[in-house]
Design an enzyme around this catalytic site. Structure first.
Site, short mmCIF file in Angstrom:
data_model
loop_
_atom_site.label_atom_id
_atom_site.label_comp_id
_atom_site.label_asym_id
_atom_site.label_seq_id
_atom_site.Cartn_x
_atom_site.Cartn_y
_atom_site.Cartn_z
N ASP A 33 6.87 -20.09 -27.04
CA ASP A 33 7.00 -18.65 -27.29
C ASP A 33 5.61 -18.04 -27.37
OD1 ASP A 33 9.48 -16.76 -28.68
OD2 ASP A 33 7.41 -16.06 -28.86
N ASN A 90 20.03 -15.51 -30.35
CA ASN A 90 20.29 -14.14 -30.78
C ASN A 90 21.14 -13.42 -29.76
OD1 ASN A 90 18.63 -14.48 -33.07
ND2 ASN A 90 16.80 -14.04 -31.87
N GLN A 97 18.04 -9.66 -30.44
CA GLN A 97 17.72 -10.08 -29.08
C GLN A 97 16.82 -9.04 -28.42
OE1 GLN A 97 21.11 -10.70 -26.50
NE2 GLN A 97 19.89 -11.72 -24.93
N HIS A 103 18.51 -17.34 -24.31
CA HIS A 103 17.55 -18.40 -24.65
C HIS A 103 17.86 -18.97 -26.02
CE1 HIS A 103 16.07 -14.38 -25.67
NE2 HIS A 103 15.62 -14.92 -26.78
N LEU A 104 17.53 -20.23 -26.17
CA LEU A 104 17.68 -20.96 -27.43
C LEU A 104 16.28 -21.15 -28.00
CD1 LEU A 104 19.81 -22.51 -29.17
CD2 LEU A 104 19.31 -24.52 -27.73
N HIS A 105 16.06 -20.65 -29.23
CA HIS A 105 14.78 -20.87 -29.92
C HIS A 105 14.82 -22.24 -30.60
CE1 HIS A 105 13.41 -16.51 -30.09
NE2 HIS A 105 14.71 -16.32 -29.87
#
Ligand code: 5GP
Ligand code: ZN
Length: 117
Positions: A33, A90, A97, A103-105
């Site tokens: 990120d 999110n 979001q 997307h997966l954090h």
């Protein structure tokens, strides 16, 4: 939709936009990120342009499995499988979001207080 040229995450997946990649497969890409919220903060995305979790349908199961299996692999690769990590996805405005390519954090490297701020 396979690819949306004005989507920042499609551009990263296509190698058109620089990112610090940590994992790639036929179906999934993962990268650091740009504004990390923890010492380890990785975003795991499908190569396919899926807008958000509410857009999932019955054809989405394999790529969702691939995203979670990528998380497991990345956690081991980055040395946080033992110490632990948090996976967050999110949805929409109240979910926070901001990028509309699902997307997966993967967050790790510090104690994750609950509830999040
Ligand atoms: P969301 O708020 O949609 O769940 O998460 C979007 C995340 O994408 C944010 O944590 C933000 O810092 C990250 N992000 C936005 N644009 C870029 C970019 O161009 N490159 C990278 N590596 N991360 C980005
Ligand atoms: Zn996209």
């Amino acid at each position: 939709v396979a690819m949306t040229s004005d989507c920042i995450f499609c551009r990263i997946a296509a190698g058109e936009q620089p990112a610090s990649l940590v994992f790639e497969s036929d179906t999934v890409v993962a990268f650091r990120d740009i504004a990390p919220a923890a010492p380890v903060h990785v975003l795991i995305i499908p190569r396919q342009h899926i807008v958000d979790p509410s857009s999932l349908d019955e054809t989405s199961a394999p790529v969702m499995a691939d995203m979670f299996m990528a998380a497991r692999t990345i956690a081991a690769q980055l040395g946080v499988a033992e110490s632990g990590y948090r996976l967050v996805m999110n949805q929409g405005q109240d979910g926070g979001q901001s990028v509309f390519h699902m997307h997966l954090h993967l967050l790790a490297g510090r104690w994750m207080a609950w509830p999040p701020g």
